[in-house]
Enzyme design. Structure first.
Site, PDB file in Angstrom:
ATOM      1  N   GLU B  66     -27.475 -17.277 -33.845  1.00 53.52           N
ATOM      2  CA  GLU B  66     -28.188 -18.189 -34.742  1.00 53.52           C
ATOM      3  C   GLU B  66     -29.702 -17.971 -34.700  1.00 53.52           C
ATOM      4  OE1 GLU B  66     -25.689 -19.001 -32.809  1.00 53.52           O
ATOM      5  OE2 GLU B  66     -24.152 -19.568 -34.258  1.00 53.52           O
ATOM      6  N   PRO B  95     -29.275 -22.904 -30.778  1.00 56.25           N
ATOM      7  CA  PRO B  95     -29.967 -21.672 -30.346  1.00 56.25           C
ATOM      8  C   PRO B  95     -31.106 -21.264 -31.286  1.00 56.25           C
ATOM      9  CG  PRO B  95     -27.589 -21.382 -30.225  1.00 56.25           C
ATOM     10  CD  PRO B  95     -27.836 -22.681 -30.942  1.00 56.25           C
ATOM     11  N   HIS B 135     -18.775 -29.795 -32.552  1.00 56.65           N
ATOM     12  CA  HIS B 135     -18.519 -29.614 -33.980  1.00 56.65           C
ATOM     13  C   HIS B 135     -18.783 -30.886 -34.784  1.00 56.65           C
ATOM     14  CE1 HIS B 135     -16.422 -26.146 -32.333  1.00 56.65           C
ATOM     15  NE2 HIS B 135     -16.318 -25.635 -33.542  1.00 56.65           N
TER      16      HIS B 135
END
Lengths: 379, 335
Positions: B66, B95, B135
């Site tokens: 990322e 990240p 998530h």
């Protein structure tokens, strides 16, 4: 019951390495030219240009360090001893190429044509980059470590998508190779075959932490193999060698060959910055061999040996550096004109209503302070 | 592999895909990139068909990284492209946080306007879909605390299209928060209504009322509308304001509503402590104090790491919790 010994394991799927690692590996010895017979082949004009820039670079370092002691700079990370890395590398770029410097790479930035005063804007405590990145195709000096490397990859990628044969040179220190962004940038560049050259200036220390506490790799250049790109090892105090290796890496990238990781071996002569006490982690004699292997002296010795440098020429080069330093001193000793409203000018293309309110508040505060001031007193 | 984009988006997911498609068709500088956005069409199929239509350079599968994705997007934006980056899931964006905070948000400022970065960062966020750990985060507070970013979140099909088009067209970086559990919602969908680009920074009154204002955004908008319907049984007539944009913040619409009703509850999934609700309640109190009949209340997620899916219904602000808060607003009657 199944009979023991009857089981025949299925063979695993065939495996072959994706790339032959041998051509990617750096040579066992760092590449050197100065002090070897090969140096005699070097273009005299290139040697003279390198020499002038090195002398100016050394003088810029001592002047900027002095300005720090006078309180004119908040901080200065000297690159004394590393001038050959920065200048040799920057000289390998064409005008259309881009440089992505770290905070210590002001000499490379100057080598791209940026005004020396502008390279110190950030360090004098003005939070602006100081120069227009597009004018000389130099990204802002990056203070976070290695985070500018993926920018170089993205820019080179975008240029290639647009059909421009632009190469990006991204500079990082040995400490920066431990950062996650270093890994992600190299991996992206190799997968995309981006026209990028990564230059690691291994000066032995990340502030106080020596290389052997930074990495267990045989060399930093060896890291290239894991990404599927070429690794090159060069003597970072040899301006000619750095220039040759970088020129070849730039040519390779421009021709579509993908990125190269170059490790330049050098030594940080001064402390990390004026806020650092190098005496706490190294003895005064540490690095003596590197100091004797001085980048400016190496070029001067070669020029002298070839009869390309007499006392008058040397004097002229040094005088030119003094003029640059005097100009730097004079302009840095002027107070920067600061407009407080600049605080809000460039946060967004279109300021939010909230920022407009805060801007009005500051304007009112400044106006009120001006009214309170007795007549005739300076602002 | 599907290559068609819905002619008329019926769900939020289709509207987002349509917005990306139209933006790419209108401007060759628009590039979509991220993990799985190409051949797969994204794990939520938002980018379905884009690689087939525009090629795998303009809708590009990247290495799984990322920070690298967003960092490369910075360089691409420097060279004149308009990258639209997908972060796949809220917690996978962390990240990339250093790139976002240290570079994306401040590059215009540190270069005195010379180097704007028109990047759109799409972050599917929030819970309610039974996702496992990492998530379901509501990460908006991190973004709205970062000057230099716009932070936008749609709650309807029309806004998903209109706000994403505006985000991509913006010369500033935009964090575009997509409420995952509304991806398949058809709220506010009108097949006869033309698609339009919605300017960033304006809240909208989704339901008018006189008793109190519910201030909300993204996944909590339908919950608030449901609560407002249920509240009519108690004789309460609730107004629901969908903020749509957290940065810039539409003080005008919010304050006009609260001054009319005299009472307000902020509703969001993110944790309450240090959450957006604290900022919103403070702004409303500062600007509307003399109009308020009761303190501004917050109905938020608990201050816990996002819980496992089997427990998330106890965490997410629901209709009952909102109605309890509205009941607590009836100060004069109680005291």
């Amino acid at each position: 019951m199944e009979q023991r010994g009857a089981y025949t394991p299925t063979p695993p799927p065939a495996w072959t390495p994706r790339t032959d690692p041998a051509p990617l590996l750096p040579d066992a010895e760092p590449y050197r030219v100065l002090g070897t017979p090969a140096a005699r082949e070097a273009d005299p004009e290139l040697l003279r240009r390198l020499h002038t820039a090195l002398v100016r670079g050394r003088r810029y370092n001592t002047q900027a360090t002095a300005l720090t002691k006078q309180g004119r700079l908040a901080v200065y990370p000297s690159s004394t001893g590393q001038e050959a890395c920065e200048i040799g590398a920057a000289f390998a770029l064409e005008e259309r190429d881009w440089l992505f410097p770290s905070y210590r790479d002001t000499l490379a930035v100057i080598a791209r044509g940026v005004d020396p005063v502008e390279t110190l804007t950030l360090l004098r405590g003005d939070w602006h980059t100081g120069y227009d990145p597009y004018e000389h195709r130099v990204a802002p000096l990056s203070t976070p470590l290695a985070t500018q490397l993926p920018h170089a990859v993205g820019l080179a990628h975008a240029a290639r998508l647009k059909g421009d044969d632009v190469v990006a040179l991204a500079m990082v220190g040995d400490g920066g190779t431990s950062e996650g962004d270093f890994h992600e940038a190299l991996n992206f560049a190799a997968v995309w075959r981006s026209p990028v050259v990564f230059l690691v200036q291994n000066n032995g220390f990340a502030i106080s932490v020596p290389l052997d506490k930074q990495t267990a790799a045989p060399s930093l250049a060896h890291k290239a193999v894991g990404y599927g790109m070429r690794g090159r090892l060069v003597d970072g105090n040899d301006a000619l060698a750095v220039h040759e290796v970088l020129t070849e890496a730039v040519r390779h990238a421009r021709a579509g060959g993908g990125p190269t990781l170059v490790e330049a071996l050098t030594y940080r002569v001064e402390a990390h910055t004026n806020a650092d006490d190098a005496g706490r982690y190294r003895a005064p004699t540490d690095g003596d061999a590197w100091r004797a292997h001085d980048p400016v002296a190496l070029v001067e010795a070669e020029l002298t040996a070839r009869g390309l440098l007499d006392a008058d020429t040397l004097e002229a080069v040094r005088a030119d550096a003094e003029t640059m330093a005097a100009d730097l001193r004079a302009r840095m000793n002027q107070d920067a004109p600061l407009d407080p409203m600049d605080l809000f000018a460039h946060v967004y293309a279109e300021p939010t209503p909230q920022l407009r309110e805060q801007e009005a508040q500051l304007r009112a505060e400044i106006a009120a302070a001006a009214e309170d001031r007795p007549e005739g007193t300076p602002r | 592999m599907s290559t068609t984009v819905a002619a008329k988006p019926a769900t939020m997911a289709q509207a987002l895909g349509r917005a990306l498609r139209d933006a790419m068709a209108d401007d060759p500088a628009v590039h979509v990139m991220g993990e799985d956005v190409g051949t797969l069409g994204g794990v939520f199929r938002i980018t379905d068909g884009l690689a087939a239509e525009f090629g795998d350079e303009r809708c590009a599968d990247t290495p799984l990284a990322e920070a690298g994705i967003l960092g490369a997007a910075v360089g691409m934006a420097m060279y004149g492209l308009r990258p639209v980056v997908e972060m796949q899931f809220d917690a996978f964006a962390y990240p990339a946080f250093e790139q976002l905070v240290s570079h994306v948000a401040r590059m215009r400022n540190r270069t005195r306007g010379a180097m704007p970065l028109p990047i759109t960062v799409r972050v599917p966020y929030g819970g309610g879909i039974g996702g496992v750990e990492h998530h379901s985060d509501s990460s908006e507070a991190y973004y709205l605390a970062t000057p230099g970013l716009h932070v936008v979140t749609p709650a309807t099909v029309a806004d998903a299209y209109g706000l994403l088009r505006a985000a991509i067209a913006s010369d500033d970086p935009v964090v575009f928060l997509e409420p995952k559990r509304l991806y398949w919602s058809k709220a506010d969908w009108n097949p006869d209504h033309p698609l339009s680009v919605e300017p960033i920074g304006r809240a909208v009154v989704r339901r008018t009322g006189r008793s109190a204002t519910l201030l909300t955004y993204g996944p909590s908008v339908p919950v608030c509308l449901e609560a407002a319907e249920a509240a009519t049984a108690e004789g309460w007539d609730l107004e629901v304001v969908d903020l749509r944009s957290l940065v810039p913040f539409d003080d005008e619409t919010v304050c006009a509503s609260v001054r009319r009703t005299g009472r307000a509850v902020v509703v969001h999934e993110a944790g309450g402590f240090g959450g957006p609700g604290g900022e919103i309640a403070a702004r409303v109190t500062e600007r509307c104090f003399h109009y308020l009949e009761a303190p501004v209340l917050r109905v938020a997620g608990f201050d816990i790491p996002y819980p496992p899916p089997m427990l998330e219904r106890h965490h997410l602000p629901g209709v009952d919790r909102i109605l309890d808060a509205v009941a607590r607003l009836q100060w004069e009657a109680d005291s």
